[in-house]
Design an enzyme around this catalytic site. Structure first.
Site, mmCIF file in Angstrom:
data_model
loop_
_atom_site.group_PDB
_atom_site.id
_atom_site.type_symbol
_atom_site.label_atom_id
_atom_site.label_comp_id
_atom_site.label_asym_id
_atom_site.label_seq_id
_atom_site.Cartn_x
_atom_site.Cartn_y
_atom_site.Cartn_z
ATOM 1 C CG ASP A 86 -10.463 -20.488 26.033
ATOM 2 O OD1 ASP A 86 -11.558 -19.930 25.829
ATOM 3 O OD2 ASP A 86 -10.176 -21.031 27.103
ATOM 4 C CG ASP A 90 -10.058 -16.766 28.840
ATOM 5 O OD1 ASP A 90 -11.203 -16.713 28.372
ATOM 6 O OD2 ASP A 90 -9.525 -17.827 29.243
#
Length: 207
Positions: A86, A90
């Site tokens: 994640d 990002d």
């Protein structure tokens, strides 16, 4: 700022997350889909001058980012891999948003100055995230700053939306400056935050 909103948003996304789980969709799939969508919409819409449309589409994919965490919690999975994936993806999404804005100003917007400021805002934002990650890898803390990642995304997308609507003739000419003002603030906030975090780590290491 946006962190408070995300708590309520997470509750609202709970039924959708549960539905995706029943469809055998994994949190990693959602993470990848959100990133790919963010990158694609940023690099397709913004350089072409589709600002207000692109802002809504990018926001849709960004807010879907909370789905993967919601799904992981429902599944009882809190893996280091999920957190790593994640955070890594990002950076791709953030970079694409500011790169799309820079390309807009370098081409359609006809302003090398604002293209440069967009790149500065992107660079300082990425360094801000790196400084925190590096500090934490050393067992130190560096969370302070004028704007979190969520705040940065909110500010730039609101700026894109205002400028896009103004150029479409929906708002007055004054709102054309929405995006330039947002970029100036983010460039300053990013540089200031890097300095803050470096100073904080220095005190922790050298004291």
């Amino acid at each position: 700022m946006l962190e408070h909103f995300r708590a309520g948003w997470s509750k609202a996304m709970h039924p959708l997350a549960a539905a995706l789980i029943r469809m055998h969709v994994t949190p990693d799939m959602v993470t990848w889909a959100g990133t790919i969508g963010t990158v694609a919409m940023s690099l397709i819409c913004f350089p072409r001058g589709w600002l207000w449309q692109g802002a809504w589409l990018v926001a849709l994919f960004i807010f879907s980012d909370s789905l993967d965490g919601n799904m992981a919690r429902q599944l009882g999975r809190h893996s280091e891999w999920g957190s790593f994936l994640d955070s890594t993806l990002d950076r791709f999404g953030d970079g694409a948003i500011f790169a799309g804005v820079a390309l807009y100003y370098a081409g359609h917007g006809h302003s090398v100055l604002w293209a440069g400021i967009a790149m500065a805002a992107m660079t300082f934002g990425q360094i801000t995230s790196y400084v925190r990650a590096k500090a934490e890898s050393l067992g130190k803390e560096a969370k302070m700053g004028l704007a979190t990642r969520s705040d940065r995304l909110l500010i730039v997308l609101v700026g894109v939306e205002l400028t896009g609507l103004a150029e479409a003739g929906i708002f007055g000419h004054l709102f054309v400056w929405g995006l330039p003002v947002a970029l100036c603030y983010l460039a300053f906030a990013g540089l200031f935050t890097v300095g803050q975090r470096m100073a904080a780590v220095s005190r922790q290491v050298l004291s």
